[in-house]
Design an enzyme around this catalytic site. Structure first.
Site, PDB file in Angstrom:
ATOM      1  N   ILE A  64       0.829  -1.199   0.000  1.00 27.65           N
ATOM      2  CA  ILE A  64       0.000   0.000   0.000  1.00 27.65           C
ATOM      3  C   ILE A  64       0.868   1.254   0.000  1.00 27.65           C
ATOM      4  O   ILE A  64       1.861   1.326   0.712  1.00 27.65           O
ATOM      5  CB  ILE A  64      -0.884   0.039   1.269  1.00 27.65           C
ATOM      6  N   CYS A  65       0.473   2.232  -0.790  1.00 27.92           N
ATOM      7  CA  CYS A  65       1.172   3.513  -0.768  1.00 27.92           C
ATOM      8  C   CYS A  65       0.274   4.521  -0.052  1.00 27.92           C
ATOM      9  O   CYS A  65      -0.655   5.059  -0.634  1.00 27.92           O
ATOM     10  CB  CYS A  65       1.454   3.970  -2.192  1.00 27.92           C
ATOM     11  N   LEU A  66       0.531   4.743   1.208  1.00 25.56           N
ATOM     12  CA  LEU A  66      -0.282   5.676   1.979  1.00 25.56           C
ATOM     13  C   LEU A  66       0.626   6.390   2.972  1.00 25.56           C
ATOM     14  O   LEU A  66       1.342   5.752   3.738  1.00 25.56           O
ATOM     15  CB  LEU A  66      -1.397   4.904   2.709  1.00 25.56           C
TER      16      LEU A  66
END
Lengths: 538, 196
Positions: free
Chosen positions: B89-91
């Site tokens: 995930i890119c968060l």
């Protein structure tokens, strides 16, 4: 001269043109004659900050900012770390944006009250938003930004951040940009881990060097503990008080008139190939696909490179993988063809070109080593001569000459890698027309050769055992040395000027800047006179 | 040293209003290791993820909550900020914008919000992001298809159940319709099949 095209900006973009130092402690009057019409200069000055004076130097900058903005030391430090210790930038931003935005951007919060009175008496209890436990107000801390958490959570957070090597620790609350007060950090952490608190304090102290574009640690190994401050152009050569000479821009040994990039490439190249070049020529062949050198480690004449290209060891030409012990499918190379020969010659020529420059570079490096020893012996020769029964008592010209010899020997040494790159295809392919290149190379080599001849002559005179000489001979020697000193210095200056103005400048190659020439060599720094490290002058 | 007490509190607090929030957390594989958790979020309505239930693998580093939790989608999902290969995930709040005052629940809610509002300019999966920007229709269709195929709780392992019941001797058509009528509950379907 069109500065914008040629020189890349440093942080401020105010500097253009070549840098030049007036800090010539060892230069003599001759210099005035040599550098006619100095091109636009930035005043570059350098100074040493010893380990002991680091704190004082930092304090001075902090004091400046504190008194201007009326803030405390912690706030000033946070602000300066954000602005990479560039006081001018802090002032500029202050004037442009005003106080509030300046602080906000840097995560500095100015609060008037940090007391917990609003929360009621000392027996009051709050819920910490990190551990979700109820704690007494006395066991909680409120930062300047107004966020309150229990001391245990703060401490644990600080410990983890410090162990991660962070210097600016922000508040734990979501989206809060505020930097925590370092006094609070140290107090809380030292209760649990005094060593770590000390480490944090050291971090803050070292931030003055680490987060500062104008200051670098002296790269000497073992480290002398000193830091060097340079104001002006970064492309500048200095000699630390520990004796280590280096290029402030790349922290490698002083290498002008080679540019930093050229020097890096050259070191790499020599590291890869030096001394082995002969062996390489005899024992390897370049892969026809990836051009890497391949050594045959046995088997038949079909060789497979790591890049999976197969080629014939006899002719070096690419071929298929199918083969028997004696033949390669679809490949014959026993008949002589011009093209293959040409290809082979090109490779050989490349290597020979490199060998040419490398050999001369190494020769001068060796001479430099020997002359360094010679320089050490000169003092002995001088004191012997001084004790002689003679009218001549002043031998400073020998020292000057010897210093000039070392200086120009260095210049000569570094002109070879420079020439290798400037007239080669690796960095400047198609930057000059062949005719232009030929003319420039000719002029450059002419200058190089004249410098070389005179350096060798100077070397010859300096080596003489003058303590056996009679007065007349000494005077004759003095005349020669002084004269050659002057000549060699002139040629060095011309060489630098030619390289800068005629070789590098027209190529519009902003990355290739070279440190200015000064006859005394890299700017020798002096022991800081007072605790001040900010005076800029050595 | 993981803050066990905080994690326990977080679990209790998060699972109190699962129905409203649409996110829940449980111990991984029903184990007892508090540093390995399993989160679930339901696909937000009016998105191609609607109707899906997404499993998220949660690993808590020893520095938690002072270091961010590590989260990864277990359920395959077609989204610009989530790797279609491995669920990474890119968060920002799972990286440098993490704050100890955030919780697992807020992180999961942020993931849910991410499903509703992709940020194709900061992609984790370049292929998906390209599609999102250039061919939005195909993106929507693919995302919806992936949700149907991988994130439908009822469809998870449905083929296995069908096969099992068919092997018991029931006709396939009947098995499928019965399973459908009981929302994929294998035991209930068997009961119905036996009694019919």
């Amino acid at each position: 001269m069109d500065d914008d095209d040629y020189y890349f900006d440093e942080s401020d973009g105010e500097y253009g043109g070549s840098s030049y130092s007036l800090e010539e402690d060892h230069g003599d009057d001759l210099n005035d004659l040599l550098v006619e019409e100095p091109i636009e200069k930035i005043w570059t000055t350098a100074s040493v900050i010893s380990a002991e004076s680091l704190l004082a130097a930092q304090k001075e900058v902090l004091q400046n900012v504190m008194s201007l903005l009326l803030i405390n030391e912690q706030q000033a430090r946070s602000l300066l770390i954000y602005y990479r210790w560039n006081v001018q930038k802090v002032y500029d931003s202050f004037e442009r944006k005003g106080k509030e935005p300046l602080f906000q951007e840097a995560g500095v919060v100015i609060s008037d009250d940090r007391d917990l009175d609003i929360l009621g008496s000392s027996t009051a209890v709050i819920t910490c938003n990190v551990c979700f436990e109820d704690v007494a107000v006395l066991d909680a801390t409120k930062m300047d930004c107004g966020h309150l958490f229990c001391n245990d959570c703060w401490t644990q957070n600080f410990i983890i951040r410090i162990k991660d090597g962070e210097r600016t620790i922000r508040c734990m609350d979501t989206k809060c940009n505020a930097i925590c007060d370092d006094v609070i950090i140290r107090n809380l952490v030292s209760r649990k881990d005094p060593c770590l608190a000390e480490r944090f304090e050291r971090f803050l102290l070292e931030s003055y060097v680490e987060d500062n574009d104008n200051i670098k640690w002296c790269p000497s190994n073992p480290h002398c503990g000193n830091a060097i401050r340079v104001d002006g152009s970064n492309v500048f050569e200095v000699e630390c008080i520990c004796g280590f000479q280096f290029c402030f821009n790349c922290s490698l040994e002083a290498h002008s008139p080679c540019s930093c990039q050229m020097w890096k490439l050259w070191v790499q190249k020599c590291g890869d190939e030096s001394g082995n070049t002969d062996w390489i020529i005899v024992n390897t062949k370049p892969c026809p696909k990836c051009k890497k050198l391949v050594e045959k480690n046995g088997g038949c004449n079909l060789v497979r490179c790591r890049c999976d290209q197969h080629f014939c060891w006899l002719c070096g030409g690419a071929c298929g993988a199918e083969h028997t012990w004696s033949t390669i499918a679809g490949h014959t190379c026993n008949s002589f063809t011009q093209e293959k020969e040409m290809n082979f010659l090109a490779v050989k020529q490349r290597l020979q070109r490199y060998m040419h420059y490398f050999n001369r570079y190494m020769t001068h490096a060796d001479s430099l080593k020997k002359e360094n020893t010679l320089n050490e012996n000169i003092q002995r020769k001088i004191s012997e001569s001084e004790n002689k029964n003679s009218v001549i008592k002043d031998y400073s010209w020998v020292l000057d000459g010897s210093r000039q010899l070392l200086r120009s020997r260095r210049v000569l040494k570094y002109t070879y890698p420079l020439a290798f790159y400037v007239f080669g295809d690796e960095l400047f392919k198609d930057k000059m027309t062949p005719e232009e290149k030929e003319i420039k190379q000719h002029l450059f080599e002419d200058l190089q050769q004249q410098l070389e001849t005179n350096v060798e002559r100077l070397s010859m005179y300096i080596e003489k055992d003058f303590y056996d000489f009679n007065d007349e001979q000494v005077m004759e020697l003095k005349y020669q040395v002084v004269n050659l000193n002057r000549v060699v210095n002139k040629f060095c200056g011309q060489m630098y000027k030619y390289i800068e103005d005629d070789l590098l400048e027209p190529m519009k190659h902003a990355v290739h800047r070279i440190a200015p020439y000064s006859s005394g060599g890299p700017n020798m720094l002096l022991q800081p006179s007072s605790s001040s490290g900010n005076s800029g002058d050595s | 040293m993981l803050d066990v007490s905080r994690v326990q509190k977080e679990l209790a607090e998060c699972n109190r209003d699962t129905a409203i929030s649409g996110v829940s957390i449980a111990l991984h594989d029903g184990g007892s290791d508090l540093s390995r958790l399993s989160g679930t979020i339901s696909g937000p309505v009016a998105t191609p993820y609607e109707g899906g239930t997404f499993q998220i693998d949660i690993r808590l580093p020893s520095g938690y909550p002072f270091e961010p939790p590590k989260m990864q989608f277990v359920t395959k999902v077609w989204h610009p900020n989530i790797s279609s290969q491995n669920g990474a995930i890119c968060l920002d709040i799972l990286k440098d914008q993490w704050s100890p005052a955030l919780t697992l629940k807020t992180a999961l809610l942020s993931l849910q919000a991410l499903l509703s509002a992709p940020e194709p300019d900061d992609p984790q999966d370049a292929v998906v992001a390209q599609q999102y920007l250039r061919d939005h229709q195909t993106f929507m269709a693919t995302a919806r298809y992936w949700t149907e195929a991988f994130a439908r709780r009822s469809s998870v392992g449905i083929e296995e159940k069908v096969q099992k019941l068919v092997e018991m001797g029931f006709p396939e058509d009947l098995v499928r319709s019965t399973l459908e009528s009981v929302n994929g509950d294998e035991n209930q379907a068997l009961e119905m099949l036996c009694s019919s």
